[in-house]
Enzyme design. Sequence first.
Site, mmCIF file in Angstrom:
data_model
loop_
_atom_site.group_PDB
_atom_site.id
_atom_site.type_symbol
_atom_site.label_atom_id
_atom_site.label_comp_id
_atom_site.label_asym_id
_atom_site.label_seq_id
_atom_site.Cartn_x
_atom_site.Cartn_y
_atom_site.Cartn_z
ATOM 1 N N GLY A 148 -19.429 13.675 70.937
ATOM 2 C CA GLY A 148 -20.196 14.554 71.802
ATOM 3 C C GLY A 148 -20.004 16.002 71.440
ATOM 4 C CE LYS A 190 -18.555 3.737 79.808
ATOM 5 N NZ LYS A 190 -19.476 4.853 79.448
#
Length: 246
Positions: free
Chosen positions: A221, A73
Amino acid sequence: MNPLITDFQTPQQRTPVIVALDFANEKDTLGFVRNLDPALCQIKIGKELFTATGRSLAESLIHQGFKLFLDLKYHDIPHTVAQACKVAADMGVWMVDMHASGGRRMMEAAAEAVAGYGTKPLLIGVTVLTSMEQSDLAEIGLNTAPEEQVIRLAKLAQSSGLDGVVCSAQEAAPLRRELGRDFVLVTPGIRLDVAGNNDDQRRIMTPAEALAAGSTYLVMGRPVTRAADPVAVLREVNRVANLEAN
């Protein structure tokens, strides 16, 4: 029918899952991926694991044949982000992300930096984090609904040369209408069963719901990494994805 990004995957072999490798160290990560098949999924390394292991683990996974999403990010001045994207491209990273709120000049610099690569990484803009609700946006001075802010930033990302955005599944359908079938939509907050969910992904959907809404890739995840049989989970999501595609 769910829009397909035909340049990247064929309908017959659609594998939309990006497995988030949310492990604390290299040993646990390699122990888990040893049982994965690169043909079934992509993988993602985030800030914690990359900070702990550096680029050596990322390069090892790429050399094993995995398409790697480097989820750091980026959010910095244009030159810094552009140089970081070039390093990622040199590593062979498949996908890299940056905050769209960094602005047009930052994103255009990133796109220009990797334009000359034969196989360049997909550049993805981060719009509104899936942990944020309208009250969270209000606290940082944005008096707008999450969906409106997502669309605003996604349009900016597209016009700045990025390949797609990260968005929750709830925003996928309006983004698909606004930005077309070739814009990549990466969706976190995917759970096999949303009932009773109490983790930090607020705007969540199941794989089937997200794919029907128009998501291109699904970040998963714990539903994969903590599953008794991760490969079985991946095969089932791929089965659903290909049914949706047809």
